[in-house]
Write an enzyme that holds these catalytic residues in place. Sequence first.
Site, PDB file in Angstrom:
ATOM      1  CG  ASP A  63      -4.618  -6.404 -37.887  1.00 34.31           C
ATOM      2  OD1 ASP A  63      -5.155  -7.089 -36.993  1.00 34.31           O
ATOM      3  OD2 ASP A  63      -5.254  -5.988 -38.885  1.00 34.31           O
TER       4      ASP A  63
ATOM      5  CD  GLN B 229     -16.623  -3.799 -43.872  1.00 36.33           C
ATOM      6  OE1 GLN B 229     -16.812  -4.816 -44.541  1.00 36.33           O
ATOM      7  NE2 GLN B 229     -15.892  -3.821 -42.765  1.00 36.33           N
TER       8      GLN B 229
ATOM      9  CG  ASP C 283      -9.834  -3.522 -33.063  1.00 37.99           C
ATOM     10  OD1 ASP C 283     -10.122  -2.985 -31.978  1.00 37.99           O
ATOM     11  OD2 ASP C 283      -9.753  -4.749 -33.208  1.00 37.99           O
ATOM     12  CB  SER C 284     -13.891   0.430 -34.522  1.00 34.80           C
ATOM     13  OG  SER C 284     -14.349  -0.681 -35.293  1.00 34.80           O
ATOM     14  N   GLY C 285     -13.726  -2.248 -32.494  1.00 32.61           N
ATOM     15  CA  GLY C 285     -14.650  -3.176 -31.853  1.00 32.61           C
ATOM     16  C   GLY C 285     -15.624  -3.780 -32.828  1.00 32.61           C
ATOM     17  N   GLY C 286     -15.556  -3.363 -34.101  1.00 36.86           N
ATOM     18  CA  GLY C 286     -16.499  -3.857 -35.093  1.00 36.86           C
ATOM     19  C   GLY C 286     -16.348  -5.334 -35.392  1.00 36.86           C
TER      20      GLY C 286
ATOM     21  CB  CYS D 258      14.726 -14.120 -32.769  1.00 37.92           C
ATOM     22  SG  CYS D 258      14.410 -15.902 -32.761  1.00 37.92           S
TER      23      CYS D 258
ATOM     24  N   GLY E 180     -13.486  -6.480 -43.832  1.00 37.45           N
ATOM     25  CA  GLY E 180     -14.438  -7.499 -44.239  1.00 37.45           C
ATOM     26  C   GLY E 180     -13.846  -8.679 -44.968  1.00 37.45           C
TER      27      GLY E 180
ATOM     28  CG  ASP F 237     -15.989  -1.807 -39.651  1.00 37.37           C
ATOM     29  OD1 ASP F 237     -15.855  -1.942 -38.419  1.00 37.37           O
ATOM     30  OD2 ASP F 237     -15.360  -2.499 -40.466  1.00 37.37           O
TER      31      ASP F 237
ATOM     32  CB  CYS G 242      16.971 -18.531 -33.878  1.00 38.51           C
ATOM     33  SG  CYS G 242      15.368 -18.955 -34.608  1.00 38.51           S
TER      34      CYS G 242
ATOM     35  CG  HIS H 271      11.191 -17.986 -34.590  1.00 35.84           C
ATOM     36  ND1 HIS H 271      12.360 -17.747 -35.290  1.00 35.84           N
ATOM     37  CD2 HIS H 271      10.335 -18.572 -35.484  1.00 35.84           C
ATOM     38  CE1 HIS H 271      12.223 -18.180 -36.532  1.00 35.84           C
ATOM     39  NE2 HIS H 271      11.010 -18.679 -36.674  1.00 35.84           N
TER      40      HIS H 271
ATOM     41  CB  CYS I 230      15.962 -16.487 -37.308  1.00 35.04           C
ATOM     42  SG  CYS I 230      15.019 -15.445 -36.166  1.00 35.04           S
TER      43      CYS I 230
END
Length: 601
Positions: A301, A224, A126-129, A341, A251, A180, A344, A369, A339
């Site tokens: 994300d 945005q 990401d940009s840091g925005g 994993c 946003g 942004d 589990c 998990h 599951c």
Amino acid sequence: MTLNCCYFSYFTLLLTSSGQPNMACPVTRGSSSPALSFRIIAECNKSRARTSLMKLPHYTVETPAFMPVGTQGTMKGLLPQQVKDAGASLILGNTYHLGTRPGKENMEKLGGLHKFMGWNRALLTDSGGFQMVSLLELAEITEDGVKFRSPYDGSECLLTPEESIAIQNAIGGDIMMQLDDVVNVIETDYQRFELATHRTTRWLDRCMAANKNPSSQNLFPIVQGGLFPDLRQISLQQLIARDAPGYAIGGLSGGENKEKFWPVVLQCTEQLPQTKPRYCMGVGVAIDLVVCCAMGVDMFDCVYPTRTARFGCALVDHGQINLKSREFSGDLRPIDESCDCTTCRTYTRAYLNTIVTKEPVACHLLSVHNIAYQMRLMKQIRESIKGNRFEEFVREFIEAYYRGGECPKWVTDALAAVNIHLTNKKTCRNPEDKGGLLDEVWDEESKREELREERVTGLQSGFDRLNLAGYREAVLGEFDHSEELGRQEGFRQGFVANPEANPTLALACMEGQLIALSHRPGQGGAQSQRGEEQQLLKEVRDLMDLCYNTPPHPGEVGTAITESDSQQGCGGRFDSTRLRQLQRDINKLYLAHGWTLPSLP
């Protein structure tokens, strides 16, 4: 594997023996970057859901995809290999934090983040925005860029579009995000959003000009415009004209009304290019993922899986379970019997109940998990689209998620907008349609009717059966110091009273509301109001101490009130009338500061 389900453009998706996609199958495709190839494999014939192959320099990603967040080059509590074993093909790193530590020059010397953290799959930075919101009190925003005061040593730095791209070039991610101008989505100043919309486009042009690796690193613009459809339309038109390899919807996911959230997502997915990936930033709760996939989003994300793990919460098909609860102390089942994993396969709920929030290994086990759950959910979505079962999958998922009970109206409305109609499904009111907070907390009839399980969407970490110790751990120890000033939205969304709770929970809610108010960036208010705030906080804490130190029955030693003691309450020393009055006083204080209390979810 026949994909008769979908508007499947040409051929079926074939896999090699290693399980990697065979890129020889041409389908609907599109890209304006030599570093990205995007092929749509199948589309739902009713909704906007689709599954695709996104070939990046380091890895080919199947979408829809969820990206675990490794803010500083690591997922909290997990090794990169464990994230890979869970099925993640694309992860996220944070430009602001990595640009601060270890720094751009060191990152270049170390050969980029892939080499630095031992990750050989795809990487997005990401940009840091976003830190304009989460670290607002440490930031000053101008046309040049954002001036930050470091949360680590107090030094100042100016993050310009050019510097953001320079750091991201040094990091070497497959996908970079433009810097942004991010405004907290719950703000209402139209002119500020209008300025941010046009500034974001100007900063995009500067980012594009500054990118020295266009042949190996993709640059995504970020749409945005807040919750204003006209500003979103302007942003869409301006950014689409730049012909980027992919686009992000930014946003959102900042605590906004879900009835306003989903129309913005749909407006964007309807107009963003069909042949390019669409990324909805900051979305990670399962129901949000399913609904957004139905609207045509490809990438997501969120810190949700690992952050909620730190609070002792595990993700399951009906939302999450809080393993701190005593009900799991003798439960010998795994978190999720379906599951596979390592957590589990190896550990029981009873074992986890004894160590969560106490031993660091518990965060590790729950993070394993929770990441595996997110990866499995996205795979189920992809497979249902390929198999012409997406609508059926959505219905089954919602039935399990809400345990056959009421479904929020925003979910049914959003799905109906893309031709998935949940017929014969009873809906409940949206949180914003409910009555006052006090009525919901204290009305006995509402106690029997309200959905019992707390669902949190802003902070996105569970506080089911919240107690004093757990609450204070959350405030004092469970957040990164650098994000401290961004907590107020989490407090606003997360610390709400449970209608079944004993008075200690109501008081913890009130304490959270007062602390959230004191952390609100840019808060003004007269000296008398600040004095009233401190007085109320003192009274709340005094009553809380009374709850924890007064025996519920004569002759007993002091002890914290348990769930079974909730009807006894504080030895009869105060009752709900006093609590109601306190809540009214806090509400008046919020209004005086220009902020409103959250409604129950």
